[in-house]
Motif scaffolding. Structure first.
Motif, PDB file in Angstrom:
ATOM      1  N   GLU A  39       0.842  -1.186   0.000  1.00 60.75           N
ATOM      2  CA  GLU A  39       0.000   0.000   0.000  1.00 60.75           C
ATOM      3  C   GLU A  39       0.880   1.240   0.000  1.00 60.75           C
ATOM      4  O   GLU A  39       2.016   1.204   0.489  1.00 60.75           O
ATOM      5  N   ALA A  40       0.346   2.315  -0.529  1.00 58.42           N
ATOM      6  CA  ALA A  40       1.110   3.557  -0.603  1.00 58.42           C
ATOM      7  C   ALA A  40       1.480   4.025   0.801  1.00 58.42           C
ATOM      8  O   ALA A  40       0.671   3.975   1.730  1.00 58.42           O
ATOM      9  N   LEU A  41       2.691   4.462   0.956  1.00 58.99           N
ATOM     10  CA  LEU A  41       3.145   4.916   2.264  1.00 58.99           C
ATOM     11  C   LEU A  41       3.440   6.406   2.236  1.00 58.99           C
ATOM     12  O   LEU A  41       2.791   7.193   2.908  1.00 58.99           O
ATOM     13  N   ALA A  42       4.401   6.824   1.470  1.00 60.82           N
ATOM     14  CA  ALA A  42       4.828   8.223   1.491  1.00 60.82           C
ATOM     15  C   ALA A  42       5.848   8.417   0.384  1.00 60.82           C
ATOM     16  O   ALA A  42       6.047   7.553  -0.464  1.00 60.82           O
ATOM     17  N   TYR A  43       6.470   9.566   0.443  1.00 66.15           N
ATOM     18  CA  TYR A  43       7.565   9.859  -0.474  1.00 66.15           C
ATOM     19  C   TYR A  43       8.753  10.308   0.354  1.00 66.15           C
ATOM     20  O   TYR A  43       8.594  10.761   1.480  1.00 66.15           O
ATOM     21  N   TYR A  44       9.918  10.165  -0.189  1.00 64.16           N
ATOM     22  CA  TYR A  44      11.048  10.854   0.416  1.00 64.16           C
ATOM     23  C   TYR A  44      11.893  11.472  -0.682  1.00 64.16           C
ATOM     24  O   TYR A  44      11.768  11.109  -1.844  1.00 64.16           O
ATOM     25  N   GLU A  45      12.681  12.415  -0.273  1.00 66.97           N
ATOM     26  CA  GLU A  45      13.500  13.121  -1.247  1.00 66.97           C
ATOM     27  C   GLU A  45      14.896  12.530  -1.293  1.00 66.97           C
ATOM     28  O   GLU A  45      15.428  12.084  -0.280  1.00 66.97           O
ATOM     29  N   ARG A  46      15.458  12.531  -2.475  1.00 65.65           N
ATOM     30  CA  ARG A  46      16.869  12.198  -2.561  1.00 65.65           C
ATOM     31  C   ARG A  46      17.471  12.919  -3.766  1.00 65.65           C
ATOM     32  O   ARG A  46      16.776  13.303  -4.694  1.00 65.65           O
ATOM     33  N   TYR A  47      18.758  13.089  -3.697  1.00 66.07           N
ATOM     34  CA  TYR A  47      19.448  13.742  -4.790  1.00 66.07           C
ATOM     35  C   TYR A  47      19.888  12.706  -5.812  1.00 66.07           C
ATOM     36  O   TYR A  47      20.298  11.607  -5.460  1.00 66.07           O
ATOM     37  N   VAL A  48      19.786  13.070  -7.078  1.00 67.66           N
ATOM     38  CA  VAL A  48      20.339  12.251  -8.135  1.00 67.66           C
ATOM     39  C   VAL A  48      21.204  13.162  -9.003  1.00 67.66           C
ATOM     40  O   VAL A  48      20.965  14.353  -9.108  1.00 67.66           O
ATOM     41  N   THR A  49      22.176  12.562  -9.608  1.00 66.59           N
ATOM     42  CA  THR A  49      23.057  13.319 -10.485  1.00 66.59           C
ATOM     43  C   THR A  49      22.723  12.970 -11.925  1.00 66.59           C
ATOM     44  O   THR A  49      22.757  11.811 -12.311  1.00 66.59           O
ATOM     45  N   SER A  50      22.358  13.974 -12.677  1.00 64.01           N
ATOM     46  CA  SER A  50      22.125  13.754 -14.103  1.00 64.01           C
ATOM     47  C   SER A  50      23.316  14.332 -14.863  1.00 64.01           C
ATOM     48  O   SER A  50      24.241  14.870 -14.267  1.00 64.01           O
ATOM     49  N   VAL A  51      23.257  14.216 -16.173  1.00 58.01           N
ATOM     50  CA  VAL A  51      24.369  14.779 -16.947  1.00 58.01           C
ATOM     51  C   VAL A  51      24.403  16.295 -16.819  1.00 58.01           C
ATOM     52  O   VAL A  51      25.434  16.914 -17.016  1.00 58.01           O
ATOM     53  N   LEU A  52      23.244  16.881 -16.497  1.00 60.14           N
ATOM     54  CA  LEU A  52      23.168  18.337 -16.484  1.00 60.14           C
ATOM     55  C   LEU A  52      23.342  18.940 -15.101  1.00 60.14           C
ATOM     56  O   LEU A  52      23.874  20.038 -14.963  1.00 60.14           O
ATOM     57  N   ALA A  53      22.864  18.268 -14.098  1.00 55.57           N
ATOM     58  CA  ALA A  53      22.811  18.908 -12.790  1.00 55.57           C
ATOM     59  C   ALA A  53      22.563  17.861 -11.710  1.00 55.57           C
ATOM     60  O   ALA A  53      22.308  16.698 -12.004  1.00 55.57           O
ATOM     61  N   VAL A  54      22.614  18.320 -10.496  1.00 53.09           N
ATOM     62  CA  VAL A  54      22.170  17.493  -9.383  1.00 53.09           C
ATOM     63  C   VAL A  54      20.732  17.885  -9.095  1.00 53.09           C
ATOM     64  O   VAL A  54      20.419  19.053  -8.915  1.00 53.09           O
ATOM     65  N   LEU A  55      19.864  16.923  -9.107  1.00 57.36           N
ATOM     66  CA  LEU A  55      18.441  17.185  -8.933  1.00 57.36           C
ATOM     67  C   LEU A  55      17.937  16.528  -7.664  1.00 57.36           C
ATOM     68  O   LEU A  55      18.405  15.467  -7.270  1.00 57.36           O
ATOM     69  N   LEU A  56      16.937  17.174  -7.077  1.00 58.42           N
ATOM     70  CA  LEU A  56      16.254  16.583  -5.938  1.00 58.42           C
ATOM     71  C   LEU A  56      14.966  15.959  -6.447  1.00 58.42           C
ATOM     72  O   LEU A  56      14.147  16.629  -7.062  1.00 58.42           O
ATOM     73  N   ILE A  57      14.822  14.669  -6.242  1.00 60.18           N
ATOM     74  CA  ILE A  57      13.613  13.995  -6.725  1.00 60.18           C
ATOM     75  C   ILE A  57      12.849  13.398  -5.543  1.00 60.18           C
ATOM     76  O   ILE A  57      13.390  13.206  -4.456  1.00 60.18           O
ATOM     77  N   TRP A  58      11.584  13.095  -5.801  1.00 58.57           N
ATOM     78  CA  TRP A  58      10.768  12.383  -4.808  1.00 58.57           C
ATOM     79  C   TRP A  58      10.744  10.915  -5.177  1.00 58.57           C
ATOM     80  O   TRP A  58      10.566  10.568  -6.350  1.00 58.57           O
TER      81      TRP A  58
END
Ligand SMILES: [Zn+2]
Length: 89
Positions: A39-58
């Motif tokens: 069942e759905a619980l929640a989201y958390y944030e984490r950083y990922v590195t793309s070729v262009l930038a560091v992004l914060l994703i859920w």
């Protein structure tokens, strides 16, 4: 625990499309193997590195109703690079 969600999206597209809201739970719990138990619980944030930038994703999380293990569904571009996310469990 974590599972990898196959996606052809780039990190930028994942963010732009709010893709974390569309992530479906895995058919079977990766811990106890029961079907349709997540069942759905929640989201958390984490950083990922793309070729262009560091992004914060859920990242979408689900909870197994049977074994009570939480499962994070990481997009495949965010392959775990460290095992230090236990704090989010
Ligand atoms: Zn389970």
């Amino acid at each position: 625990m974590q599972t990898i969600v196959k996606t052809s999206l780039t990190p930028e597209q994942y963010v732009e499309q709010d893709y974390h809201k569309q992530v479906k739970p895995p058919e079977n719990c990766p811990n106890c193997g029961r079907a349709h138990s997540l069942e759905a619980l929640a989201y958390y944030e984490r950083y990922v590195t793309s070729v262009l930038a560091v992004l914060l994703i859920w990242v979408r999380r689900f909870l197994c109703r049977h074994c009570r293990v939480s499962v994070s569904c990481l997009p495949d571009f965010a392959q775990p690079y460290r095992a230090d996310h236990a704090a989010f469990r």
